[in-house]
Each structure stands twice: as structure tokens, then as C-alpha cells.
Design a protein around this motif. Structure first.
Motif, mmCIF file in Angstrom:
data_model
loop_
_atom_site.group_PDB
_atom_site.id
_atom_site.type_symbol
_atom_site.label_atom_id
_atom_site.label_comp_id
_atom_site.label_asym_id
_atom_site.label_seq_id
_atom_site.Cartn_x
_atom_site.Cartn_y
_atom_site.Cartn_z
ATOM 1 N N LEU A 225 0.829 -1.209 0.000
ATOM 2 C CA LEU A 225 0.000 0.000 0.000
ATOM 3 C C LEU A 225 0.860 1.255 0.000
ATOM 4 O O LEU A 225 0.596 2.211 -0.730
ATOM 5 C CB LEU A 225 -0.936 0.002 1.206
ATOM 6 C CG LEU A 225 -2.246 -0.764 1.061
ATOM 7 C CD1 LEU A 225 -2.973 -0.838 2.399
ATOM 8 C CD2 LEU A 225 -3.151 -0.121 0.012
ATOM 9 N N ALA A 226 1.915 1.244 0.833
ATOM 10 C CA ALA A 226 2.817 2.404 0.897
ATOM 11 C C ALA A 226 3.521 2.613 -0.445
ATOM 12 O O ALA A 226 3.683 3.748 -0.900
ATOM 13 C CB ALA A 226 3.841 2.203 2.013
ATOM 14 N N ALA A 227 3.923 1.519 -1.076
ATOM 15 C CA ALA A 227 4.607 1.615 -2.372
ATOM 16 C C ALA A 227 3.661 2.123 -3.456
ATOM 17 O O ALA A 227 4.015 2.992 -4.260
ATOM 18 C CB ALA A 227 5.176 0.251 -2.766
ATOM 19 N N VAL A 228 2.450 1.603 -3.461
ATOM 20 C CA VAL A 228 1.463 1.992 -4.474
ATOM 21 C C VAL A 228 1.026 3.439 -4.286
ATOM 22 O O VAL A 228 0.759 4.146 -5.258
ATOM 23 C CB VAL A 228 0.253 1.030 -4.449
ATOM 24 C CG1 VAL A 228 -0.872 1.538 -5.341
ATOM 25 C CG2 VAL A 228 0.682 -0.366 -4.892
ATOM 26 N N GLU A 229 0.972 3.893 -3.042
ATOM 27 C CA GLU A 229 0.643 5.291 -2.788
ATOM 28 C C GLU A 229 1.677 6.224 -3.410
ATOM 29 O O GLU A 229 1.362 7.329 -3.844
ATOM 30 C CB GLU A 229 0.541 5.547 -1.281
ATOM 31 C CG GLU A 229 -0.755 5.029 -0.671
ATOM 32 C CD GLU A 229 -0.787 5.158 0.838
ATOM 33 O OE1 GLU A 229 0.234 5.622 1.416
ATOM 34 O OE2 GLU A 229 -1.803 4.801 1.444
ATOM 35 N N ALA B 206 -6.122 -1.981 -4.886
ATOM 36 C CA ALA B 206 -6.620 -1.585 -6.211
ATOM 37 C C ALA B 206 -7.144 -0.152 -6.204
ATOM 38 O O ALA B 206 -6.866 0.629 -7.124
ATOM 39 C CB ALA B 206 -7.720 -2.541 -6.663
ATOM 40 N N MET B 207 -7.869 0.213 -5.168
ATOM 41 C CA MET B 207 -8.444 1.563 -5.099
ATOM 42 C C MET B 207 -7.354 2.631 -5.005
ATOM 43 O O MET B 207 -7.442 3.682 -5.645
ATOM 44 C CB MET B 207 -9.392 1.664 -3.907
ATOM 45 C CG MET B 207 -10.702 0.918 -4.089
ATOM 46 S SD MET B 207 -11.749 1.607 -5.406
ATOM 47 C CE MET B 207 -12.361 3.093 -4.631
ATOM 48 N N VAL B 208 -6.321 2.350 -4.217
ATOM 49 C CA VAL B 208 -5.218 3.310 -4.099
ATOM 50 C C VAL B 208 -4.545 3.501 -5.460
ATOM 51 O O VAL B 208 -4.218 4.625 -5.860
ATOM 52 C CB VAL B 208 -4.185 2.831 -3.052
ATOM 53 C CG1 VAL B 208 -2.923 3.685 -3.102
ATOM 54 C CG2 VAL B 208 -4.784 2.891 -1.651
#
Length: 256
Positions: free
Chosen positions: A152-156, A176-178
Motif C-alpha cells: 500500500l505504501a509503495a502503491v501510494e 486496487a483503489m489506491v
């Protein structure tokens, strides 16, 4: 002293012409480096081992650290400042500080133990996305690909980090939403579950409604999902593939 203070305050590099005892005078040297950071090269060894003097010189230009006395590379506060400005200075750290969690900001030069430390790696991802993981140990990198918090941190930081996660996390709706809120193209990198989720599709469509047509043609989406999308936003109807446009209930829902 007053004479040399006046000279270096006008032109910092006048320090190179000063006698030895003046180059060892803290007030004069501080005044000189304030005027020109390069004056640190001409300070006495004692003052080049003075944390405050060197940090003052390095404030406008990190190259001043090159003239620091070797003893400072064992000084924790000095190292924290140095690696914050330029992580490559970690190579200069003493063996003890190279193992210090707070000092290690650049994984490339960290010990193998720290390059496998989940907390250190997570902090690095929060700062730089997935890219720092190239310096992680292979075992740690593989483990973090299945770590939702890290992904999540990476995708953000960059939606393309979605390509690094495990198949299970590619099916995760939160991830997916991020990703899709950054760029609708992330839909091509996620699992079938999120790709057919009406909230995910609508989040992508927020950038470009034409995405709806693409998404519904490319990915399997249940009729009930399409109906729910139209109920939430009737504008969706104009972008539906033909077989959905022919659905009476969907059409009626759109014009209500």
C-alpha cells in the motif's frame, strides 16, 4: 583576531592566508565558513573535527563534509545530519553507526541485516516507493511483496508498484483503489476481482468516463455490477457497451 575576523567576513577564503593559530580560532573559522563554505578546507584539524563548524559549512553545500575529520564519522548526530543531506555518506560511517537504524537512510550501503529488516525496508518504501527494494535482501523483498502495508505504501507513491505485489494482493480491493485513483491504467495490473468491482471502475472513470467502455469490454463484469454503477451515476449509461445499452432495466434506471 579582530583583523582576521574582518578579513574573513568580507571574503571567507582569506582564511587560507591566515597563520596557524588563526586557522585554529573557532570564531574566525565560523565567520569564514558562513561567508564561504570552502573555507572549511583551511581550518585546523581540531576545528574540522568540530561538529558545529562542519555542519555550518555543509549547510549551503554538502561537499563541505569531504573536509570533515575522520573522527566525526563516528559521531551519531553528525552522521544523522550528513546522511540526511546525502545518503552516500553512510559509506563513511563507523561500523557501529552503519548498524544504527536511524542513521541508515540509504539501503545500498547498509549491512545485510538491515537490508533484511522489515521496519527499515518499510520506512524506505514510505520515503521512496518500491525502488529502494532493489537493495533489500532477496528473501526480504519476496516477503514484502506479500505484505499489504508495505505494498500500500509503495502503491501510494507510484501505482506501477502494483506490478511487484503477489497475486493475492493484486486481488485486494484496498490496494486496487489506491492504485486506480492515481491512474486508470492500474486496472490492467490488478486481479479480476477488483477489475470487476463497480467502485474501482467508477474511481477509474473519474479520470476519464471512456474508461468504463474499455473496462466493460476488456474485463468480465456482472450485469448486477453495471446496474449498480448506473444507479450511482447515470452518466455511466452513455459509455456502456451495446449489449448493456439494450438491457431495459439498466436503461430505465439511467433515465429515472
Amino acid at each position: 583576531q579582530a583583523h582576521w575576523l574582518s578579513r574573513v567576513m568580507e571574503y571567507g577564503l582569506q582564511l587560507r592566508l591566515a597563520p596557524e593559530h588563526i586557522r585554529d580560532d573557532r570564531d574566525v573559522v565560523m565567520a569564514a565558513v558562513r561567508r564561504n563554505w570552502k573555507a572549511i578546507e583551511h581550518a585546523s584539524q581540531r576545528l574540522r573535527a568540530d561538529r558545529e563548524v562542519v555542519l555550518l559549512a555543509a549547510k549551503p553545500d554538502v561537499r563541505a563534509f569531504e573536509f570533515a575529520d575522520d573522527s566525526l564519522w563516528s559521531d551519531r548526530i553528525f552522521m544523522l545530519n550528513a546522511v540526511q543531506d546525502d545518503g552516500t555518506f553512510l559509506k563513511r560511517a563507523s561500523a557501529e553507526l552503519a548498524e544504527d537504524r536511524e542513521v541508515v537512510l540509504v539501503l545500498e550501503f547498509a549491512s545485510r541485516e538491515l537490508r533484511g529488516d522489515r521496519e527499515i525496508l518499510f520506512a524506505s518504501v514510505q520515503q521512496g516507493g518500491w525502488e529502494p527494494m532493489m537493495y533489500a535482501t532477496p528473501e526480504a523483498r519476496d516477503s514484502l511483496r506479500a505484505d499489504k502495508e508495505v505494498i500500500l505504501a509503495a502503491v501510494e507513491k507510484d501505482w506501477r508498484s502494483l506490478a511487484e505485489c503477489t497475486d493475492d494482493l493484486a486481488e485486494d480491493r484496498d490496494v486496487a483503489m489506491v492504485a486506480v485513483r492515481q491512474d486508470w491504467r492500474a486496472m490492467g495490473w490488478m486481479g479480476e476481482g477488483p477489475r470487476s468491482d463497480h467502485d474501482v471502475i467508477l474511481a477509474a472513470a473519474h479520470q476519464d468516463m471512456c474508461v468504463i467502455t474499455l473496462a466493460l469490454e476488456e474485463f468480465p463484469v456482472e450485469r448486477d455490477v453495471v446496474l449498480a454503477m448506473v444507479q450511482r451515476n447515470w452518466h455511466v449509461f452513455a459509455y456502456l457497451p451495446k449489449h448493456f445499452l439494450a438491457d431495459q432495466e439498466i436503461a430505465v434506471t439511467a433515465v429515472k
